[in-house]
Design an enzyme around this catalytic site. Structure first.
Site, PDB file in Angstrom:
ATOM      1  N   ASP A 171       0.650  -0.634   0.098  1.00  0.00           N
ATOM      2  CA  ASP A 171       0.264  -0.271  -0.424  1.00  0.00           C
ATOM      3  C   ASP A 171       0.599   0.634   0.225  1.00  0.00           C
ATOM      4  O   ASP A 171       2.124   1.286   1.324  1.00  0.00           O
ATOM      5  CB  ASP A 171      -0.987   0.015   1.603  1.00  0.00           C
ATOM      6  N   GLU A 229       2.206  -0.071  -4.804  1.00  0.00           N
ATOM      7  CA  GLU A 229       0.887   0.891  -5.211  1.00  0.00           C
ATOM      8  C   GLU A 229       1.846   1.638  -5.267  1.00  0.00           C
ATOM      9  O   GLU A 229       2.165   2.736  -4.238  1.00  0.00           O
ATOM     10  CB  GLU A 229       0.115   1.072  -4.268  1.00  0.00           C
TER      11      GLU A 229
END
Length: 581
Positions: A299, A328
């Site tokens: 993330d 990400e």
């Protein structure tokens, strides 16, 4: 006037010669303390408390960078190249590995297990009716086992890896982690998850987990200890795990802290703290080694220093050399954090190309996707990035294209034929819709069941995507080949996919208009001689003849259609081949 100019020149000269001292760590005070810096004849006045509060106070405008080290590494800071044996801190030998073939050649499927609160007060998520909040006391409900009813669905679609959005024990949506070593009780427990991992892997489907390592929830053990100490937070052994400063939070805490984008339910970890790093490295190794997952989706990877990801990858390699790290990455140059050959992340989310896959169709503007192709080719040609049409944060692609639904199959045609690794967000393959304006819950609702009624046209869409996946798997040029744009207009797009390993050359043609088109395309850059046949492999219509003496060809593309042609001569049958003597 002359006097004013002279004064300005003197001021500019003085400013250019300033050498301001660097700020050193200082004890905070509740009352602002003015700091005077004298440089020449000029005196600057600042406030120590303001500077420190911004450093630890969330995403306030003008805040100091969270990590000054979050920049591209220098050459000597990368991990050693492939084939170099390294010794880990535990004494084990390992070697940095390239991106695994199972990932580069695969089809990823994203599942959001926990969902978000909907209008009825209940969460949605893949399994449906997952409570919006975790009471952290109820017995685990083994919803994960319900995934079994979609096993055949996933295999038929051609899925080779499932990426589970946050699934660790958390307070609400999964990004506010409470325990990195437990599965969220709202969907199961660790033994249930082990069972699912083994069953999926037996079917040839790898498992990737979402690692939310930038921040935790407020009930994570380290932050709970800070809350327990209260005004004496300086005495907590975890005070350096976060970015803490004097002040108050919106929760009434007797200290302030940096949080993700100012959301104080998500206090940010300090990954440059050695104890935090060691803790997260052990988490990474536990799930790869002890539980047996195959990789991590990381993330907001672009918010953490590349040196952290370099060392995280080294730790993960100890547990599973064939693991994959998918970051990400939204902003900036992806090369900062992604670089298989440099010991950084294996791959990243290709936001700049993914958006163009559907919006260039919606806006009838293939100039946009051509620009994205050019940027991808110039900056990321050495990477295998992940492309998608939807995810848990954006409107579903069926909603984006609902005013012209004939474009939806074309979006998947592009997803499967451009360079990169396709990722399908659960339900998209069935034509499920969801508007971002209706909140996150609308994007994270229950998955339609295989035998239930699907949205109109959903089964035709599913079958079309499954056939595209099968077609992609047969052609190395589509999986790992380079991409070269040949022609584009508002509604017409033609590009080549070229495999360096097999020599395969494919011509991909797309028409997003309701009319038949016959663009004439120059094919000289493909180094194919006149007379090379252009045979249709995918899509309606006849072959396109052959390359003419001007190294051009006219291609027929029916309305709302994608076609694939081969320019690779078929090998001669074995019985007709001759050898020179």
């Amino acid at each position: 006037m002359l006097l004013l100019c002279a004064s300005l020149l003197s001021l500019a000269s003085c400013s250019a010669s300033l050498s301001l001292p660097s700020f050193k760590p200082m004890k905070l005070r509740k009352d602002p303390e003015e700091l005077h810096i004298k440089a020449g004849n000029m005196v600057f006045k600042s406030t120590r408390v303001d500077v420190q509060r911004l450093r630890g106070g969330g995403a306030a405008q003008g805040a100091l960078p969270k990590y000054p080290s979050n920049r591209a590494l220098k050459q000597d800071e990368y991990a050693p190249p492939f084939g170099t044996l390294l010794r880990s801190r535990s004494g084990a030998f390992f070697s940095p590995t390239p991106t695994p073939e199972w990932f580069e050649n695969g089809i990823v499927y994203q599942i959001y297990p926990l969902g978000s609160p909907g209008e009825d007060g209940k969460g949605g998520g893949f399994f449906g009716e997952v409570p919006a909040e975790n009471d952290l006391t109820s017995p685990p409900k083994k919803r994960l086992l319900e995934l079994r009813q979609w096993y055949d669905h996933l295999e038929t679609l051609g899925v080779t890896a499932i990426y589970f959005s946050p699934i660790f024990e958390s307070e609400t949506h999964g990004y506010d982690t409470v325990d990195y070593y437990q599965i969220d009780r709202r969907v199961g427990d660790i033994e249930t998850f082990r069972t699912i991992v083994k069953e999926l892997q037996k079917r040839g489907i790898k498992v990737i987990l979402d690692g939310v390592f930038n921040h935790t929830g407020r009930k994570f053990f380290a932050f709970k200890d800070l809350l327990k100490h209260g005004a004496d937070w300086m005495k907590s052994p975890y005070k350096e795990w976060y970015f803490i400063s004097e002040g108050n939070s919106t929760y009434g805490d007797p200290f302030s802290y940096r949080s993700w984008e100012g959301h104080e339910e998500l206090p940010e970890l300090n990954v440059e703290n050695s104890e935090v790093r060691d803790y997260l490295f052990e988490v990474g190794k536990f799930w790869l080694g002890e539980v047996g997952i195959d990789g991590w989706r990381l993330d907001v990877a672009h918010e953490l220093p590349p040196s952290f990801w370099r060392d995280f990858r080294s730790a993960c390699t100890e547990a599973n050399p064939e693991h994959v790290l998918l970051g990400e990455v939204i902003h900036g140059d992806y090369n900062t954090w992604v670089g298989p050959a440099k010991g950084l992340l294996h791959s990243g989310t290709n936001y700049q190309l993914s958006k163009a896959l559907w919006s260039s169709l919606k806006d009838h503007n293939f100039w946009e996707i051509d620009s994205a192709f050019s940027r991808d080719r110039m900056l990321y040609r050495e990477m295998s990035l992940v492309n998608f049409l939807s995810n848990h944060d954006v409107a579903r692609v069926a909603t984006q294209l609902e005013n012209e639904p004939q474009l939806l199959p074309l979006a998947y045609f592009l997803l499967m034929t451009v360079r990169g690794i396709p990722c399908i967000y659960y339900g998209d393959e069935c034509g499920v819709k969801g508007r971002k304006e209706d909140g996150d819950a609308a994007l994270r609702m229950a998955m339609v069941k295989p035998d239930d009624e699907w949205p109109a046209g959903g089964r035709e869409l599913f079958n079309g995507i499954a056939h595209l996946v099968q077609f992609r798997n047969k052609h190395e040029a589509l999986k790992t080949g380079s991409l070269q744009t040949l022609f584009h207009s508002n509604n017409e797009l033609l590009f080549a996919r070229i495999s360096d390993t097999t020599g395969e050359v494919l011509l991909v043609a797309v028409n997003s208009s309701p009319e038949h088109v016959h663009p004439e395309v120059s094919l000289g850059v493909l180094s194919k001689p006149p007379g090379t046949p252009i045979k249709c492999l995918w899509g309606d219509g006849a072959d396109a003849g052959a390359i003419n003496e001007e190294y051009k060809a006219r291609i027929h593309i029916p309305p709302y259609t994608g076609r694939v042609f081969t320019l690779t001569p078929e090998p001669m049958p074995a019985e007709t081949q001759t050898t020179e003597t």
